[in-house]
Design a protein around this motif. Sequence first.
Motif, PDB file in Angstrom:
ATOM      1  N   GLU A  37      18.822   7.135  12.403  1.00 47.89           N
ATOM      2  CA  GLU A  37      19.623   5.864  12.438  1.00 47.89           C
ATOM      3  C   GLU A  37      18.741   5.181  11.283  1.00 47.89           C
ATOM      4  N   CYS A  38      17.622   5.392  10.930  1.00 47.92           N
ATOM      5  CA  CYS A  38      16.875   4.661   9.914  1.00 47.92           C
ATOM      6  C   CYS A  38      15.782   5.697   9.122  1.00 47.92           C
ATOM      7  N   GLY A  39      15.440   4.935   7.985  1.00 48.20           N
ATOM      8  CA  GLY A  39      14.413   5.720   7.160  1.00 48.20           C
ATOM      9  C   GLY A  39      13.975   5.185   6.036  1.00 48.20           C
ATOM     10  N   LEU A  40      13.233   5.830   5.211  1.00 48.10           N
ATOM     11  CA  LEU A  40      12.815   5.247   3.934  1.00 48.10           C
ATOM     12  C   LEU A  40      12.477   6.661   3.141  1.00 48.10           C
ATOM     13  N   VAL A  41      12.481   6.476   1.780  1.00 44.88           N
ATOM     14  CA  VAL A  41      11.953   7.490   0.829  1.00 44.88           C
ATOM     15  C   VAL A  41      11.441   6.760  -0.368  1.00 44.88           C
ATOM     16  N   GLY A  42      10.149   7.322  -0.745  1.00 43.33           N
ATOM     17  CA  GLY A  42       9.528   6.633  -1.652  1.00 43.33           C
ATOM     18  C   GLY A  42       8.864   7.736  -2.655  1.00 43.33           C
ATOM     19  N   ARG A  43       8.793   7.261  -3.994  1.00 42.76           N
ATOM     20  CA  ARG A  43       8.194   8.259  -5.087  1.00 42.76           C
ATOM     21  C   ARG A  43       6.703   7.792  -5.208  1.00 42.76           C
ATOM     22  N   VAL A  44       6.026   9.045  -5.051  1.00 44.89           N
ATOM     23  CA  VAL A  44       4.361   8.681  -5.056  1.00 44.89           C
ATOM     24  C   VAL A  44       3.874   9.290  -6.585  1.00 44.89           C
ATOM     25  N   GLU A  45       3.037   8.013  -6.976  1.00 49.91           N
ATOM     26  CA  GLU A  45       2.646   8.403  -8.504  1.00 49.91           C
ATOM     27  C   GLU A  45       1.040   7.888  -8.384  1.00 49.91           C
ATOM     28  N   GLY A  47      -1.010   8.575  -6.457  1.00 52.78           N
ATOM     29  CA  GLY A  47      -1.614   8.204  -5.004  1.00 52.78           C
ATOM     30  C   GLY A  47      -0.899   6.921  -4.510  1.00 52.78           C
ATOM     31  N   THR A  48       0.122   6.288  -5.122  1.00 53.15           N
ATOM     32  CA  THR A  48       0.438   5.062  -4.875  1.00 53.15           C
ATOM     33  C   THR A  48       1.921   5.172  -4.799  1.00 53.15           C
ATOM     34  N   LEU A  49       2.753   4.675  -3.766  1.00 51.34           N
ATOM     35  CA  LEU A  49       4.063   4.632  -3.737  1.00 51.34           C
ATOM     36  C   LEU A  49       4.750   3.526  -4.649  1.00 51.34           C
ATOM     37  N   SER A  50       5.302   4.142  -5.876  1.00 48.78           N
ATOM     38  CA  SER A  50       5.538   3.291  -6.911  1.00 48.78           C
ATOM     39  C   SER A  50       6.887   2.774  -6.825  1.00 48.78           C
ATOM     40  N   SER A  51       7.771   3.397  -6.105  1.00 46.01           N
ATOM     41  CA  SER A  51       9.033   2.964  -5.808  1.00 46.01           C
ATOM     42  C   SER A  51       9.771   3.662  -4.426  1.00 46.01           C
ATOM     43  N   PHE A  52      10.655   2.810  -3.785  1.00 41.66           N
ATOM     44  CA  PHE A  52      11.074   3.385  -2.518  1.00 41.66           C
ATOM     45  C   PHE A  52      12.385   2.537  -2.243  1.00 41.66           C
ATOM     46  N   GLU A  53      13.119   3.389  -1.441  1.00 48.97           N
ATOM     47  CA  GLU A  53      14.521   3.011  -0.912  1.00 48.97           C
ATOM     48  C   GLU A  53      14.465   2.978   0.507  1.00 48.97           C
ATOM     49  N   PHE A  54      15.114   2.121   1.423  1.00 51.44           N
ATOM     50  CA  PHE A  54      14.927   2.199   2.743  1.00 51.44           C
ATOM     51  C   PHE A  54      16.321   1.785   3.479  1.00 51.44           C
ATOM     52  N   LEU A  71       2.446   7.259   6.841  1.00 51.76           N
ATOM     53  CA  LEU A  71       2.694   6.851   5.374  1.00 51.76           C
ATOM     54  C   LEU A  71       1.852   6.884   4.591  1.00 51.76           C
ATOM     55  N   ASN A  72       0.706   6.434   4.820  1.00 45.48           N
ATOM     56  CA  ASN A  72      -0.402   6.324   3.961  1.00 45.48           C
ATOM     57  C   ASN A  72      -1.308   7.432   3.944  1.00 45.48           C
ATOM     58  N   VAL A  73      -1.157   8.316   4.937  1.00 48.69           N
ATOM     59  CA  VAL A  73      -1.883   9.640   5.192  1.00 48.69           C
ATOM     60  C   VAL A  73      -1.010  10.531   4.256  1.00 48.69           C
ATOM     61  N   ALA A  74       0.369  10.629   4.408  1.00 49.97           N
ATOM     62  CA  ALA A  74       1.050  11.235   3.402  1.00 49.97           C
ATOM     63  C   ALA A  74       0.835  10.946   2.002  1.00 49.97           C
ATOM     64  N   LYS A 105       0.643  18.405  -5.690  1.00 54.32           N
ATOM     65  CA  LYS A 105       0.312  16.895  -5.515  1.00 54.32           C
ATOM     66  C   LYS A 105       1.531  16.550  -4.688  1.00 54.32           C
ATOM     67  N   VAL A 106       1.389  15.509  -3.779  1.00 56.02           N
ATOM     68  CA  VAL A 106       2.602  14.870  -3.157  1.00 56.02           C
ATOM     69  C   VAL A 106       3.244  13.958  -4.152  1.00 56.02           C
ATOM     70  N   VAL A 107       4.554  14.116  -4.272  1.00 59.05           N
ATOM     71  CA  VAL A 107       5.294  13.527  -5.131  1.00 59.05           C
ATOM     72  C   VAL A 107       6.202  12.651  -4.857  1.00 59.05           C
ATOM     73  N   LEU A 108       6.684  13.048  -3.191  1.00 62.12           N
ATOM     74  CA  LEU A 108       8.008  12.205  -2.735  1.00 62.12           C
ATOM     75  C   LEU A 108       7.579  12.226  -1.256  1.00 62.12           C
ATOM     76  N   VAL A 109       7.969  11.174  -0.453  1.00 65.06           N
ATOM     77  CA  VAL A 109       7.574  11.100   0.864  1.00 65.06           C
ATOM     78  C   VAL A 109       8.765  10.492   1.668  1.00 65.06           C
ATOM     79  N   THR A 110       9.207  11.164   2.681  1.00 67.66           N
ATOM     80  CA  THR A 110      10.728  10.811   3.071  1.00 67.66           C
ATOM     81  C   THR A 110      10.219  10.510   4.662  1.00 67.66           C
TER      82      THR A 110
END
Length: 514
Positions: A37-45, A47-54, A71-74, A105-110
């Motif tokens: 039903e819902c979610g978000l996806v963000g680009r990691v740069e 160690g910081t979520l530099s941009s995301f969509e939800f 999310l912070n752990v990821a 390295k983690v580059v994207l989190v969904t």
Amino acid sequence: MYLNLVNPVLRVSSHRGDFRSTLQIALDEALRVTGSECGLVGRVEEGTLSSFEFKNVGPDFDQTGILTHLLNVAIRGEKESKIINEVGNTNLKRLLIVPATENGKVVLVTVLANKSSDYTESDVKFMEAFMACVYHIIEKRRLEETLRTIIENTGTSVVVLDEKGRILYMNTNAEKLFGVEKKKMVGNMFTEFIPGKYRDTAIEKFRMSVLSTGTPTNSFEMKIVDRRGNTKYVIAIPNLIASAKQVIVSLVDITSMKKKDRELESLVQRLGIIHKIDHDILKGKDFEDIAETIIRSVREVVGSEIASLLLYDSKHNLLKLQITNAESEILVESCNKPATDFLRSFELLKKGEIVKVDDVSSVKSPTEHEQQLLRLGFKSYVLVPLIARNELIGIFCLGSKKPEKFSDKIDFVREVTSQLAVALQEARLYDMKVKAFEQIDHNIEQFAILVDHIRNPLAAAQGFVEVYVENEEVQSKIKEQIDRIIELIKKLEKGWIESEHIREFLRRERGSEE
């Protein structure tokens, strides 16, 4: 699973928006395929979520803070995907967290939430493969956007080509340079705007760029013709992007600089010709020599195949061909014609106006002069009047086998021919001075002869009166008249001596001029 992967990846890759909107499309596909039903996806740069969509995620969505924690752990580097089907949160019921990695390295989190049933390992495998593809797609879009931002702000015209020479992208400056919108150019060959003479060089330089092993290809000059038909000159600097198999070509417009160079070159040529004319006039050089120098120089500078000087006899309204300089294969017809019938717009020429015809073949009812040009294969010509003391004294003619040849040369021709008019007028005045001197010289000689012719018969008459006239009164009256004639002769002789001095002065003056 992989079959299910194809269509979502195609939908994301075919999206033509920026990388942020591409990220949103990827999230929509993930929600659709997994039934979330819902979610978000963000680009990691770094160690910081530099941009995301939800989607469907409000400010009070994560009441317990579990989503934020996970999310912070990821983001901090957790590389394993997690399924939590019992969250115990009013809004969150089930969670799926999928990190995507690149070079460790983690580059994207969904994060997906609230599937109607439990998340499974199939969901995890799909999302890991799908988001790995999405990462490469959005990275390519992000790099393209960064590159376009740089390209748009370089201050020069930039065109991006694929390995076959097709246009992939062009910046706003390039749009202005070519006179066409970039969207109409994408997919076309870059050689479309390059005339034949420069096309082979451009293709060879492009080929060298594609085959380059890292050494930059030298810049080169080429001519282009924009959509409006304007000719422009550019310096092209090609550089290969090996990883993308693309060539970035920077184009520096040097049209104005080339124009100034041509103007400077033309100015130097004009000054050189004018200086030569002035020098020859001051030296009293023969007009024929001066005119031949001018005509030859102008023809070479303008690039015409023929140049002629017609002298105008206003008394008889006749034109006479004085001098012609032409390519060796051109047979020039002689001219001694009535001016009004021979040339077009002769009345305008008499007023000092230049007559220019860009295409002789399109002229209705061609004059005799134009018929001659057509027989010789000429396409265009220009007639420049030579005016001295507000009178037409000659006409300078240039002809070319190319149409519209003289449009950008009129000022140069006008300036040089004005000097030619001065030289012609000086030559005419000099001829008049020479003729006047010769006439004076002749008159003085005739004057001396006349005095002698008068004196001899007069002496005989005086002797005859003394011998044969016995009447003293008659003899006295005749002698009185003879004495008066003798006085007149003495005055004539004095005048003759003064005339001799004048003649000697004129002779010296003429000698100094010669």
